[in-house]
Design an enzyme around this catalytic site. Sequence first.
Site, PDB file in Angstrom:
ATOM      1  N   GLY A   1      33.076  36.676  31.687  1.00 10.44           N
ATOM      2  CA  GLY A   1      31.730  36.315  31.248  1.00 10.44           C
ATOM      3  C   GLY A   1      31.512  34.815  31.213  1.00 10.44           C
ATOM      4  O   GLY A   1      31.904  34.142  30.248  1.00 10.44           O
ATOM      5  N   LEU A   2      30.874  34.305  32.258  1.00  9.85           N
ATOM      6  CA  LEU A   2      30.526  32.879  32.297  1.00  9.85           C
ATOM      7  C   LEU A   2      29.001  32.719  32.377  1.00  9.85           C
ATOM      8  O   LEU A   2      28.394  32.033  31.575  1.00  9.85           O
ATOM      9  CB  LEU A   2      31.197  32.197  33.505  1.00  9.85           C
ATOM     10  CG  LEU A   2      30.905  30.703  33.676  1.00  9.85           C
ATOM     11  CD1 LEU A   2      31.459  29.884  32.516  1.00  9.85           C
ATOM     12  CD2 LEU A   2      31.483  30.184  34.997  1.00  9.85           C
TER      13      LEU A   2
ATOM     14  N   TRP B   1      24.971  39.470  34.234  1.00  9.87           N
ATOM     15  CA  TRP B   1      25.438  39.734  35.613  1.00  9.87           C
ATOM     16  C   TRP B   1      26.959  39.846  35.677  1.00  9.87           C
ATOM     17  O   TRP B   1      27.579  39.352  36.614  1.00  9.87           O
ATOM     18  CB  TRP B   1      24.981  38.633  36.595  1.00  9.87           C
ATOM     19  CG  TRP B   1      23.526  38.395  36.597  1.00  9.87           C
ATOM     20  CD1 TRP B   1      22.879  37.288  36.142  1.00  9.87           C
ATOM     21  CD2 TRP B   1      22.508  39.298  37.068  1.00  9.87           C
ATOM     22  NE1 TRP B   1      21.525  37.436  36.298  1.00  9.87           N
ATOM     23  CE2 TRP B   1      21.272  38.659  36.865  1.00  9.87           C
ATOM     24  CE3 TRP B   1      22.522  40.577  37.627  1.00  9.87           C
ATOM     25  CZ2 TRP B   1      20.065  39.258  37.207  1.00  9.87           C
ATOM     26  CZ3 TRP B   1      21.321  41.169  37.969  1.00  9.87           C
ATOM     27  CH2 TRP B   1      20.119  40.506  37.757  1.00  9.87           C
ATOM     28  N   ILE B   2      27.543  40.508  34.687  1.00  7.69           N
ATOM     29  CA  ILE B   2      29.002  40.499  34.596  1.00  7.69           C
ATOM     30  C   ILE B   2      29.601  41.726  35.290  1.00  7.69           C
ATOM     31  O   ILE B   2      29.420  42.872  34.838  1.00  7.69           O
ATOM     32  CB  ILE B   2      29.443  40.422  33.110  1.00  7.69           C
ATOM     33  CG1 ILE B   2      28.743  39.243  32.412  1.00  7.69           C
ATOM     34  CG2 ILE B   2      30.965  40.325  33.016  1.00  7.69           C
ATOM     35  CD1 ILE B   2      28.886  37.885  33.107  1.00  7.69           C
TER      36      ILE B   2
ATOM     37  N   PRO C   1      21.842  34.460  30.899  1.00  3.13           N
ATOM     38  CA  PRO C   1      20.500  34.712  31.459  1.00  3.13           C
ATOM     39  C   PRO C   1      19.816  33.428  31.926  1.00  3.13           C
ATOM     40  O   PRO C   1      19.143  33.425  32.954  1.00  3.13           O
ATOM     41  CB  PRO C   1      19.748  35.360  30.284  1.00  3.13           C
ATOM     42  CG  PRO C   1      20.810  35.957  29.428  1.00  3.13           C
ATOM     43  CD  PRO C   1      22.027  35.097  29.583  1.00  3.13           C
TER      44      PRO C   1
ATOM     45  N   ARG D   1      35.787  45.232  46.601  1.00  2.00           N
ATOM     46  CA  ARG D   1      36.456  43.920  46.596  1.00  2.00           C
ATOM     47  C   ARG D   1      36.077  43.114  45.362  1.00  2.00           C
ATOM     48  O   ARG D   1      36.913  42.427  44.776  1.00  2.00           O
ATOM     49  CB  ARG D   1      36.133  43.161  47.891  1.00  2.00           C
ATOM     50  CG  ARG D   1      37.081  42.021  48.197  1.00  2.00           C
ATOM     51  CD  ARG D   1      36.643  40.704  47.572  1.00  2.00           C
ATOM     52  NE  ARG D   1      35.279  40.419  47.950  1.00  2.00           N
ATOM     53  CZ  ARG D   1      34.348  39.961  47.114  1.00  2.00           C
ATOM     54  NH1 ARG D   1      34.624  39.693  45.862  1.00  2.00           N
ATOM     55  NH2 ARG D   1      33.107  39.769  47.520  1.00  2.00           N
ATOM     56  N   SER D   2      34.814  43.224  44.933  1.00  2.00           N
ATOM     57  CA  SER D   2      34.379  42.488  43.733  1.00  2.00           C
ATOM     58  C   SER D   2      35.217  42.889  42.534  1.00  2.00           C
ATOM     59  O   SER D   2      35.646  42.051  41.741  1.00  2.00           O
ATOM     60  CB  SER D   2      32.909  42.771  43.406  1.00  2.00           C
ATOM     61  OG  SER D   2      32.075  42.323  44.435  1.00  2.00           O
TER      62      SER D   2
ATOM     63  N   GLU E   1      29.375  33.624  42.515  1.00  2.00           N
ATOM     64  CA  GLU E   1      30.528  32.704  42.655  1.00  2.00           C
ATOM     65  C   GLU E   1      30.109  31.378  43.286  1.00  2.00           C
ATOM     66  O   GLU E   1      30.830  30.821  44.103  1.00  2.00           O
ATOM     67  CB  GLU E   1      31.619  33.354  43.517  1.00  2.00           C
ATOM     68  CG  GLU E   1      32.262  34.529  42.860  1.00  2.00           C
ATOM     69  CD  GLU E   1      33.215  34.104  41.779  1.00  2.00           C
ATOM     70  OE1 GLU E   1      33.623  32.933  41.757  1.00  2.00           O
ATOM     71  OE2 GLU E   1      33.552  34.954  40.943  1.00  2.00           O
TER      72      GLU E   1
END
Length: 331
Positions: free
Chosen positions: A77-78, A109-110, A81, A37-38, A310
């Site tokens: 990419g938002l 964490w992308i 680190p 789902r991600s 999220e």
Amino acid sequence: MGLFGITIPEEYGGAGMSYFIYGLAMQELERGDSGLRSMASVQNSLVMYPIFRYGSEEQKKKWLPLLASGEKIGCYGLTEPDHGSDPGGMETKAEKINGGWRLNGTKMWITNGTIADVAVVWAKTEQGIRGFLVEKGTPGFTANKVKGKFSLRASDTGELVFDDCEIPEENQLPLAQGLRAPLSCLNEARYGIAWGAMGAAMACYEEALDYAKNRKQFGKPIAGFQLVQEKLVEMLNEITKGTLLNFQVGRLKDQGKAKFYHISLAKRNNVFHALQIARSARSILAANGITDEYQTIRHMMNLESVFTYEGTHDIHTLIVGESITGIGAFR
Ligand SMILES: Cc1cc2nc3c(=O)[nH]c(=O)nc-3n(C[C@H](O)[C@H](O)[C@H](O)COP(=O)(O)OP(=O)(O)OC[C@H]3O[C@@H](n4cnc5c(N)ncnc54)[C@H](O)[C@@H]3O)c2cc1C
């Protein structure tokens, strides 16, 4: 299977369907695995949506059909680190150069990071935060896999590094201005997560119910003990409430009436209860529940990520808290 670009108009290769249908699709994918789902959430809500909403006509025509068919995969990419819950503090910079932009910084964490053909990247410019499309293979852009995850193991997670990475002017998303743009994309993804979490919860509930009916202790099925029944009833109770919440937010979204705080309430509630349900189901499976022969512990570990990404559970509490009191408690 047509699961990319569900709400994107057919002229751009999407399915042109409702947000309600999108939600149901996310629920059923996450019944399988949150990682699956991600991937679909990122492709739909964090890559196709920003291109559709903030992109030029050329960007839409170039990317949306390829992303809808799955020929191309995207990432978003938002997070950095040192900047997770507070993305406005981002340090990635885009500097204007002749004919384009030069990017420097790191995103962390992308999801889909190392498999993506195109990254939607948010960076600070002299005019504030702007969005950019960075294609795989652009000099100065590298993606490194995050290893050792106990959670979302079926999902690719990467670090994106931009080291004097130069991209042409036409790769800037022209309509994305300020932090509101990336936050609006997160809102789309969070909506799908609220549905998805209920899918994972349903899978755990069904497995625990089946197990309880077949596992015998003290001469009878454990489903016949009141304490086990209470756990199963609590699970069904929260799944029913969470699903009804999704139905209502889905209807509001299709009517253009869903506010970001409605979606925060749904994400916060449904992921929290899905995680509780997974833990409770694991306790019914007892020793068998710690092995990968059963799916419950995989969902449980996955949901730990879903609880964090999220917008963490805490951040959604603050979003809803601000909306009902009118007072922001973020800092
Ligand atoms: C598997 C996975 C996939 C991800 N995919 C993506 C992706 O595709 N793209 C992307 O951009 N990001 C992605 N993320 C990043 C994710 O969105 C961030 O991890 C999340 O926003 C939290 O940031 P952080 O981990 O830096 O935690 P922090 O922001 O450092 O928070 C640490 C703790 O402090 C709490 N906290 C922070 N601020 C406050 C406050 N004001 N009040 C009270 N408590 C507070 C948090 O709730 C949390 O418990 C992913 C993360 C994971 C784990």
